[in-house]
Design an enzyme around this catalytic site. Structure first.
Site, PDB file in Angstrom:
ATOM      1  CG  HIS A 320      -2.012   0.941   1.233  1.00  0.00           C
ATOM      2  ND1 HIS A 320      -1.843   2.303   1.208  1.00  0.00           N
ATOM      3  CD2 HIS A 320      -3.358   0.734   1.225  1.00  0.00           C
ATOM      4  CE1 HIS A 320      -3.017   2.891   1.204  1.00  0.00           C
ATOM      5  NE2 HIS A 320      -3.957   1.962   1.210  1.00  0.00           N
ATOM      6  NE  ARG A 340      -2.680   7.767  -1.705  1.00  0.00           N
ATOM      7  CZ  ARG A 340      -2.737   6.584  -2.322  1.00  0.00           C
ATOM      8  NH1 ARG A 340      -2.592   6.512  -3.631  1.00  0.00           N
ATOM      9  NH2 ARG A 340      -2.903   5.474  -1.636  1.00  0.00           N
TER      10      ARG A 340
HETATM   11  O1  MEZ Z   1      -9.215  -1.908   0.036  1.00  0.00           O
HETATM   12  C1  MEZ Z   1      -8.345  -1.500   0.812  1.00  0.00           C
HETATM   13  O2  MEZ Z   1      -7.235  -2.026   0.888  1.00  0.00           O
HETATM   14  C2  MEZ Z   1      -8.614  -0.287   1.606  1.00  0.00           C
HETATM   15  C3  MEZ Z   1     -10.026   0.118   1.744  1.00  0.00           C
HETATM   16  C4  MEZ Z   1      -7.581   0.383   2.115  1.00  0.00           C
HETATM   17  C5  MEZ Z   1      -7.545   1.815   2.381  1.00  0.00           C
HETATM   18  O3  MEZ Z   1      -6.647   2.475   1.870  1.00  0.00           O
HETATM   19  O4  MEZ Z   1      -8.389   2.339   3.099  1.00  0.00           O
END
Ligand code: MEZ
Length: 533
Positions: A320, A340
């Site tokens: 992420h 974002r």
């Molecule tokens: O789907 C995801 O991983 C999620 C909702 C994460 C996020 O950034 O909030």
């Protein structure tokens, strides 16, 4: 304000460029630029992080060293360790895992008339579902359609996804939102009562439904309440499954479970098993910190693999883009993509934008890594963590005061604990291990190649290809959890179990011996953070 002076200096640059950046977002990359940045900077392309799988259905394929270590490991028990003639419980459908996929599966299995037991190694709800913040996708508005959603999912996955699984995902999505709402899930609404939806990375329409920035917790609360309200679903906490049991015809016949406190073992006899054990971020691939919950150790993959279920896409993980990089106490924890989605831009040490904020996650993460590692334009924290700025104060400047506080209240609170006011000050972020893109190969009804074995949620592979879009995980746990519960519930109506056996463990040990692998023991169950001398 707890930023040290050298970081404050960079923060002043971000503040100085902010007025000039309003309304001027960095352009999106071309498809060629995306391919190029992935190949050069995404962790999935670091050859030395991978190895060849030596045993099992994926033999000859490629996976990460950390995953190979648990897949090619010795079982916790010997084949004769448990008396299979004397089960401690008997049911039609055994659900393994207490997150959103497991809960959805249990509900639908029960609705199909199956005697259902759900076991979970921690508490019911201790799962990545609970940690998901930003939202759940569904094309349920006039400006959108499931086919647009389909194209976004396939594009986000690098055109590698299993088309049947994507079709199931997007077609079920509007119904899933309605189902959850009907069960009591409180999604954010506009004043006119319609669903409030925003963009996520890689979405062509605003289809992210949220409950502030605790969407996963709200969905989990709803599902858990519903399971608890159905007395004929048995829920057992702090019990882990440590091995699947087959019958003499090779059908799944239940599982060996272990009490996490007393370590006592027993056999739960079941005509079908649904693995909903989630991801494996706690294996810390390539040394990354993780957003994952404490129990995310890939146990379901290990057990399904040992009974012969092939895995797919186990050579790709999701990092992420915005893991917290400062302060150190929250290193790697999730800073939701919603920040974002609401308009925060990404800036380097000089306060310059360098990437469109809502590229797909793989591309966005690779751009952060390039900015820090190749261009040397990252901020360096006192613990030597490179990172970039996420300019959160822009959100209120664009949408009006109070937007951040209303939109991401949990995140605001998290930073306030450390003296950072993200409404007024930008925050520091860097990619963190977030999601297991692959898993056990499934069909659209969540069945696997092993008769009686179903898999749903993050433990399943193929839906998202090589990269998942935000909000499609909260969606897939419910879509495929429901499908697994229903299919297993129907399957057991005509299933007849033969003699239960753990003989496959002997065969597995022989295969390891023949391959010269003398691995660790798995499933891991809980990560080991103790320091070894
Ligand atoms: O789907 C995801 O991983 C999620 C909702 C994460 C996020 O950034 O909030």
């Amino acid at each position: 304000m707890i930023y040290p002076p050298e970081i404050l200096e960079s923060m002043r640059e971000v503040e100085a460029t902010r007025p000039t950046r309003i309304g001027k977002t960095f352009p999106r990359m071309t498809p060629e630029q995306r391919q190029d940045i992935l190949k050069n900077f995404h962790p999935d392309y670091i050859d030395t992080a991978f190895c060849e799988v030596k045993v099992g259905p994926n033999k000859g394929g490629k996976t990460l060293h950390e995953l190979a270590a648990v897949l090619e490991a010795r079982p916790r028990i010997k084949a004769n360790a448990v008396d299979l003639s004397d089960p401690i419980a008997d049911c039609d459908v055994l659900v393994v895992g207490g997150g959103g996929a497991g809960a959805s599966a249990a509900l639908l299995a029960q609705e199909a008339g199956a005697r259902t037991i759900l076991v979970t190694k921690l508490r019911f709800g201790d799962a990545n579902t609970m940690m998901a913040q930003g939202g759940i996708q569904a094309a349920d508005k006039d400006i959108d359609s499931p086919d647009r959603h389909y194209l976004d999912v396939i594009g986000g996955g690098g055109f590698t996804n299993d088309p049947d699984l994507v079709e199931a995902l997007v077609m079920d999505a509007p119904g899933v939102i309605a189902w959850l709402e009907n069960l009591g899930c409180m999604f954010d609404k506009e004043p006119d009562g319609s669903m409030r939806t925003i963009h996520g990375g890689g979405t062509s329409r605003k289809r992210m439904h949220a409950a502030r920035d605790y969407s996963g917790a709200e969905i989990m609360r709803t599902l858990r309440d519903e399971v608890r309200n159905r007395p004929d679903i048995t829920v057992t906490e702090f019990v882990s499954v440590i091995e699947l049991v087959l019958d003499d015809k090779g059908h799944v016949a239940g599982a060996v479970v272990q009490n996490m406190e007393t370590q006592t073992m027993g056999y739960i006899r079941a005509k079908a098993v649904i693995i909903a054990t989630g991801g494996s971020g706690r294996l810390h691939y390539q040394g990354f910190p993780t957003t994952n919950h404490y129990g995310a150790t890939g146990d379901g993959l290990v057990m399904a693999y040992r009974v012969g279920a092939p895995l797919s896409f186990i050579d790709t993980m999701q990092y992420h883009p915005t893991g917290a990089a400062f302060p150190e106490q929250i290193l790697g924890q999730l800073v939701t993509e919603k920040v974002r989605g609401l308009g925060a831009q990404v800036c380097n040490v000089d306060g310059e934008q360098f990437v469109f904020p809502l590229e797909t996650r793989d591309v966005e993460a690779a751009a952060f890594i390039r900015e820090c590692k190749e261009r040397g334009k990252g901020v360096i924290t006192p613990s030597a963590q490179p990172c970039v700025w996420l300019d959160s104060p822009l959100i209120d400047m664009i949408h009006g005061e109070g937007t951040i506080a209303r939109g991401v209240p949990a995140m605001v609170r998290q930073y306030k604990r450390f003296g950072i006011d993200m409404i007024k000050e930008p925050i520091l972020v860097y990619p963190t291990l977030h999601y297991q893109n692959g898993g056990v190969a499934i069909k659209a009804d969540a069945s696997t190649q092993v008769s009686g074995l179903y898999v749903a949620g993050e433990a399943a592979g193929g839906i998202h290809g090589r990269n998942r879009l935000m909000g499609n995980s909260l969606l897939d746990i419910v879509v495929f959890g429901r499908r697994a519960g229903h299919a297993a519930g129907e399957f057991v109506k005509s299933a007849a179990l033969g003699q239960p056996t753990l003989a496959h463990l002997d065969a597995w040990n022989k295969e390891l011996d023949a391959a010269g692998v003398d691995g660790q023991i798995s499933p891991v169950l809980l990560p080991d953070y103790t320091r070894h001398a």
